[in-house]
Design an enzyme around this catalytic site. Structure first.
Site, PDB file in Angstrom:
ATOM      1  N   GLY A  19       0.796  -1.239   0.000  1.00  0.00           N
ATOM      2  CA  GLY A  19       0.000   0.000   0.000  1.00  0.00           C
ATOM      3  C   GLY A  19       0.821   1.278   0.000  1.00  0.00           C
ATOM      4  CD  GLU A  92       4.592  -2.858  -8.061  1.00  0.00           C
ATOM      5  OE1 GLU A  92       4.208  -2.999  -9.244  1.00  0.00           O
ATOM      6  OE2 GLU A  92       3.805  -2.704  -7.103  1.00  0.00           O
TER       7      GLU A  92
END
Ligand SMILES: Cc1cc2cn([C@H]3C[C@H](O)[C@@H](CO)O3)c(=O)nc2[nH]1
Length: 224
Positions: A19, A92
C-alpha cells in the site's frame, strides 16, 4: 532518445510496504520512452493454472507460505532476467525484498518451518551469486504503518482484507532494517528515500525529485 551502449540497463528497484504507492509511482514514469516498467506480477500469483496462490497463502500461511514464496521468487527472477530494449529499467520490488522482507517475516513468525526457510535461502544465495541481478538505485517509498493500513482497507484487495496492522508494522521494520539501517550487504545499491505518506496531490513533487535522480544517473550510465 538515449541509445543504450551498455549491455545492462540502468536498473532501479522500487521498494516499499504493502500500500505504499509503488504501482502509482511506476505509472508516473509510463510516459518516458527510455524507461521500461516491470510491475509486480500479482496477477500471476493470483492465477497459476487456475490456482490463486496469493489467496491460498493469506488463508493458510503455514500451509502455503513456502509454495507462494517459491513462485514469487521464480516470477521475480524472470523479471530480473528479462532483457529490456531501453537504457533504464524500473522494477516493482525484487528478489531482495522477497528474501529480506517477506521470507524473513515468514521465518521469524514461524510461518515457514526452518527447513523450508533453509531451502528458500539456498535458492536466494545461488541466484544472487550466479546471476547479476543488482540494482543501480533503489527508490524506497517510506511510509508509516498506520497510513498504509488505512490505504489497504480502502483499496480493498480481497486477499488482503484480513491483514492485521501488526503484519504491516513488522514489514515496515524489515524494510527499514534493509534500506535505512543497511543491515544486508548483498544489495549495496544507493537508496533514495521518498516520503510516501503524502497523499496523491502532494506526492508528485516527491516523484519529480526522484525523476531527476533516475534520469540523470541513467544518462551518466548510458553516456559513460
Ligand atoms: C517479492 C515479493 C512481493 C511480495 C508480495 N506479497 C504480497 C503482499 C501483497 O498483499 C501482495 C502484492 O504485493 O502480495 C508477499 O506476500 N510476498 C512478496 N514477495
Amino acid at each position: 532518445k538515449m541509445n543504450a551502449h551498455k549491455s545492462r540497463p540502468f536498473t532501479v528497484f522500487v521498494e516499499g510496504n504493502i500500500g505504499s504507492g509503488k504501482t502509482t509511482f511506476l505509472e508516473h514514469f509510463r510516459r518516458f520512452e527510455d524507461i521500461t516498467l516491470l510491475t509486480e506480477p500479482v496477477e500471476e500469483w493470483r492465477n497459476l493454472k487456475g490456482w490463486n496462490l496469493l489467496d491460498l497463502m493469506y488463508k493458510d500461511p503455514s500451509k502455503w507460505g513456502m509454495t507462494f514464496q517459491s513462485y514469487v521468487s521464480l516470477t521475480m527472477l524472470e523479471m530480473h532476467q528479462r532483457s529490456t530494449p531501453t537504457p533504464v529499467k524500473l522494477m516493482e520490488r525484487s528478489m531482495f525484498s522477497a528474501r529480506y522482507c517477506f521470507v524473513e517475516h515468514m521465518m521469524r513468525s514461524g510461518i515457514l518451518h526452518p527447513a523450508e526457510f533453509a531451502v528458500l535461502d539456498e535458492w536466494f544465495r545461488f541466484m544472487t551469486n550466479q546471476i547479476h541481478i543488482d540494482a543501480d538505485l533503489i527508490v524506497y517509498l517510506k511510509t508509516t504503518p498506520s497510513v498504509v493500513y488505512e490505504r489497504i482497507k480502502k483499496r480493498a484487495r480481497s486477499e488482503e482484507q484480513c491483514v492485521p496492522l501488526s503484519y504491516i508494522e513488522e514489514l515496515h521494520t524489515l524494510h527499514e532494517d534493509w534500506l535505512v539501517n543497511r543491515k544486508h550487504a548483498e544489495c549495496p545499491a544507493p537508496v533514495l528515500v521518498l516520503d510516501a505518506d503524502l497523499d496523491l496531490s502532494q506526492i508528485t513533487e516527491e516523484y519529480k525529485k526522484s525523476e531527476h535522480q533516475i534520469l540523470r544517473k541513467a544518462v551518466d550510465v548510458v553516456m559513460s
